[in-house]
Design a protein around this motif. Sequence first.
Motif, PDB file in Angstrom:
ATOM      1  N   GLN A   1      23.400  45.674  -9.389  1.00 61.13           N
ATOM      2  CA  GLN A   1      22.953  46.929 -10.344  1.00 61.13           C
ATOM      3  C   GLN A   1      21.891  46.631 -11.212  1.00 61.13           C
ATOM      4  OE1 GLN A   1      25.591  49.285 -11.942  1.00 61.13           O
ATOM      5  NE2 GLN A   1      24.020  49.189 -14.194  1.00 61.13           N
ATOM      6  N   VAL A   2      21.161  47.882 -11.488  1.00 61.61           N
ATOM      7  CA  VAL A   2      19.658  47.792 -12.108  1.00 61.61           C
ATOM      8  C   VAL A   2      19.917  47.496 -12.924  1.00 61.61           C
ATOM      9  CG1 VAL A   2      17.637  48.723 -12.127  1.00 61.61           C
ATOM     10  CG2 VAL A   2      18.890  48.988  -9.825  1.00 61.61           C
ATOM     11  N   GLN A   3      19.220  46.639 -13.812  1.00 63.96           N
ATOM     12  CA  GLN A   3      18.780  46.692 -15.865  1.00 63.96           C
ATOM     13  C   GLN A   3      17.292  47.103 -15.582  1.00 63.96           C
ATOM     14  OE1 GLN A   3      19.939  42.503 -16.198  1.00 63.96           O
ATOM     15  NE2 GLN A   3      21.850  42.868 -17.191  1.00 63.96           N
ATOM     16  N   LEU A   4      16.881  47.680 -16.927  1.00 68.84           N
ATOM     17  CA  LEU A   4      16.403  47.911 -17.138  1.00 68.84           C
ATOM     18  C   LEU A   4      15.171  46.605 -18.135  1.00 68.84           C
ATOM     19  CD1 LEU A   4      15.467  51.245 -17.531  1.00 68.84           C
ATOM     20  CD2 LEU A   4      14.613  49.899 -15.421  1.00 68.84           C
ATOM     21  N   VAL A   5      14.333  46.111 -18.039  1.00 64.95           N
ATOM     22  CA  VAL A   5      13.552  44.859 -18.940  1.00 64.95           C
ATOM     23  C   VAL A   5      12.503  45.668 -19.563  1.00 64.95           C
ATOM     24  CG1 VAL A   5      13.051  42.521 -19.619  1.00 64.95           C
ATOM     25  CG2 VAL A   5      14.627  42.903 -17.480  1.00 64.95           C
ATOM     26  N   GLU A   6      12.662  45.858 -21.404  1.00 67.07           N
ATOM     27  CA  GLU A   6      11.734  45.696 -22.371  1.00 67.07           C
ATOM     28  C   GLU A   6      10.935  44.685 -22.569  1.00 67.07           C
ATOM     29  OE1 GLU A   6      14.460  49.558 -23.154  1.00 67.07           O
ATOM     30  OE2 GLU A   6      14.788  47.853 -24.363  1.00 67.07           O
ATOM     31  N   SER A   7       9.911  44.604 -22.690  1.00 65.28           N
ATOM     32  CA  SER A   7       8.927  43.755 -24.019  1.00 65.28           C
ATOM     33  C   SER A   7       8.043  44.831 -24.412  1.00 65.28           C
ATOM     34  CB  SER A   7       8.063  43.290 -22.623  1.00 65.28           C
ATOM     35  OG  SER A   7       7.408  43.364 -21.882  1.00 65.28           O
ATOM     36  N   GLY A   8       7.487  43.886 -26.276  1.00 68.37           N
ATOM     37  CA  GLY A   8       6.413  44.162 -26.252  1.00 68.37           C
ATOM     38  C   GLY A   8       6.785  44.300 -27.351  1.00 68.37           C
ATOM     39  N   GLY A   9       7.685  44.795 -28.329  1.00 70.64           N
ATOM     40  CA  GLY A   9       8.635  44.940 -29.568  1.00 70.64           C
ATOM     41  C   GLY A   9       7.831  44.010 -30.088  1.00 70.64           C
ATOM     42  N   GLY A  10       8.056  44.618 -31.585  1.00 69.43           N
ATOM     43  CA  GLY A  10       7.563  43.253 -32.911  1.00 69.43           C
ATOM     44  C   GLY A  10       7.581  43.812 -34.195  1.00 69.43           C
ATOM     45  N   LEU A  11       7.107  42.861 -34.857  1.00 71.93           N
ATOM     46  CA  LEU A  11       6.664  43.260 -36.326  1.00 71.93           C
ATOM     47  C   LEU A  11       4.978  43.656 -36.340  1.00 71.93           C
ATOM     48  CD1 LEU A  11       6.676  44.030 -39.524  1.00 71.93           C
ATOM     49  CD2 LEU A  11       6.910  41.338 -39.508  1.00 71.93           C
ATOM     50  N   VAL A  12       4.526  45.128 -37.066  1.00 73.90           N
ATOM     51  CA  VAL A  12       2.943  45.303 -37.204  1.00 73.90           C
ATOM     52  C   VAL A  12       2.679  45.915 -38.465  1.00 73.90           C
ATOM     53  CG1 VAL A  12       3.523  47.342 -36.078  1.00 73.90           C
ATOM     54  CG2 VAL A  12       1.041  45.761 -36.112  1.00 73.90           C
ATOM     55  N   GLN A  13       1.588  45.437 -38.985  1.00 73.89           N
ATOM     56  CA  GLN A  13       1.785  46.563 -40.116  1.00 73.89           C
ATOM     57  C   GLN A  13       1.158  47.667 -39.477  1.00 73.89           C
ATOM     58  OE1 GLN A  13      -1.726  44.369 -42.366  1.00 73.89           O
ATOM     59  NE2 GLN A  13      -0.273  43.755 -43.333  1.00 73.89           N
ATOM     60  N   ALA A  14       1.410  48.964 -41.161  1.00 77.06           N
ATOM     61  CA  ALA A  14       0.966  50.166 -40.746  1.00 77.06           C
ATOM     62  C   ALA A  14      -0.319  50.004 -40.459  1.00 77.06           C
ATOM     63  CB  ALA A  14       1.158  50.790 -42.095  1.00 77.06           C
ATOM     64  N   GLY A  15      -1.002  51.207 -39.796  1.00 76.10           N
ATOM     65  CA  GLY A  15      -2.124  51.428 -39.039  1.00 76.10           C
ATOM     66  C   GLY A  15      -2.471  50.480 -37.543  1.00 76.10           C
ATOM     67  N   GLY A  16      -1.622  49.683 -37.448  1.00 77.94           N
ATOM     68  CA  GLY A  16      -1.377  48.622 -35.959  1.00 77.94           C
ATOM     69  C   GLY A  16      -1.102  49.190 -34.793  1.00 77.94           C
ATOM     70  N   SER A  17      -1.391  48.153 -33.819  1.00 77.82           N
ATOM     71  CA  SER A  17      -0.864  49.143 -32.469  1.00 77.82           C
ATOM     72  C   SER A  17       0.063  48.114 -31.736  1.00 77.82           C
ATOM     73  CB  SER A  17      -2.022  49.105 -31.867  1.00 77.82           C
ATOM     74  OG  SER A  17      -3.207  50.542 -32.080  1.00 77.82           O
ATOM     75  N   LEU A  18       0.971  48.732 -31.027  1.00 71.70           N
ATOM     76  CA  LEU A  18       1.708  47.791 -29.821  1.00 71.70           C
ATOM     77  C   LEU A  18       1.802  48.664 -28.582  1.00 71.70           C
ATOM     78  CD1 LEU A  18       5.184  47.170 -32.259  1.00 71.70           C
ATOM     79  CD2 LEU A  18       3.448  44.963 -31.897  1.00 71.70           C
ATOM     80  N   ARG A  19       2.238  47.637 -27.501  1.00 66.01           N
ATOM     81  CA  ARG A  19       2.241  48.174 -26.400  1.00 66.01           C
ATOM     82  C   ARG A  19       3.851  47.873 -26.034  1.00 66.01           C
ATOM     83  NH1 ARG A  19      -1.347  50.388 -21.907  1.00 66.01           N
ATOM     84  NH2 ARG A  19      -0.545  50.386 -20.331  1.00 66.01           N
ATOM     85  N   LEU A  20       5.021  48.593 -25.521  1.00 63.06           N
ATOM     86  CA  LEU A  20       5.975  48.458 -25.143  1.00 63.06           C
ATOM     87  C   LEU A  20       5.928  48.721 -23.208  1.00 63.06           C
ATOM     88  CD1 LEU A  20       7.726  50.996 -27.553  1.00 63.06           C
ATOM     89  CD2 LEU A  20       6.841  48.510 -27.455  1.00 63.06           C
ATOM     90  N   SER A  21       6.261  47.977 -22.369  1.00 69.78           N
ATOM     91  CA  SER A  21       6.268  47.533 -21.442  1.00 69.78           C
ATOM     92  C   SER A  21       7.641  47.939 -20.852  1.00 69.78           C
ATOM     93  CB  SER A  21       5.627  46.776 -20.293  1.00 69.78           C
ATOM     94  OG  SER A  21       4.393  46.746 -20.703  1.00 69.78           O
ATOM     95  N   CYS A  22       8.433  48.570 -19.299  1.00 64.68           N
ATOM     96  CA  CYS A  22       9.245  48.126 -19.264  1.00 64.68           C
ATOM     97  C   CYS A  22       9.595  48.406 -17.966  1.00 64.68           C
ATOM     98  CB  CYS A  22      10.503  49.358 -19.548  1.00 64.68           C
ATOM     99  SG  CYS A  22      11.764  49.896 -18.742  1.00 64.68           S
ATOM    100  N   GLU A  23      10.673  47.740 -17.042  1.00 66.20           N
ATOM    101  CA  GLU A  23      10.368  46.918 -15.367  1.00 66.20           C
ATOM    102  C   GLU A  23      11.284  46.857 -15.262  1.00 66.20           C
ATOM    103  OE1 GLU A  23       8.680  42.960 -15.801  1.00 66.20           O
ATOM    104  OE2 GLU A  23       8.372  44.234 -14.034  1.00 66.20           O
ATOM    105  N   PRO A  24      11.780  47.310 -13.792  1.00 68.70           N
ATOM    106  CA  PRO A  24      13.423  47.395 -13.108  1.00 68.70           C
ATOM    107  C   PRO A  24      13.094  46.271 -12.426  1.00 68.70           C
ATOM    108  CG  PRO A  24      12.694  48.283 -11.665  1.00 68.70           C
ATOM    109  CD  PRO A  24      11.331  48.293 -13.018  1.00 68.70           C
ATOM    110  N   SER A  25      15.007  45.537 -12.731  1.00 68.11           N
ATOM    111  CA  SER A  25      15.012  44.043 -12.066  1.00 68.11           C
ATOM    112  C   SER A  25      14.934  44.068 -11.027  1.00 68.11           C
ATOM    113  CB  SER A  25      16.832  43.468 -12.372  1.00 68.11           C
ATOM    114  OG  SER A  25      17.439  44.306 -12.373  1.00 68.11           O
TER     115      SER A  25
END
Length: 116
Positions: free
Chosen positions: A1-25
């Motif tokens: 069974q394939v799982q997708l693993v996400e990373s990069g979330g979090g807490l940021v102030q308005a105007g800031g940036s985040l980068r989310l990534s996703c890769e399969p198991s």
Amino acid sequence: QVQLVESGGGLVQAGGSLRLSCEPSRSIFSINTMGWYRQAPGKQRELVASISRGGSTNYADSVKGRFTISRDNSKSTVSLQMNSLKPEDTAVYYCNVMSWPSNDYWGQGTQVTVSS
């Protein structure tokens, strides 16, 4: 069974940036569309951005000009660069991968919180 693993979330102030990534198991063959969805408390899950096998992109109106989706077909990964974040972007973000013939994979979700 394939799982997708996400990373990069979090807490940021308005105007800031985040980068989310996703890769399969493990490797996924014949991937078609890859995308990111989000669900805020009390709201339905909505499409944020998607990218086709050929690289065509589609964005929700609310994120156009601020978010950029990209994919690496050699690694079966998909990323979401989020700039100029707003409090209304706060949600759980889910990675989605669709592959031939009709496989539909989802990640477990990663929390993005934007403070004002």
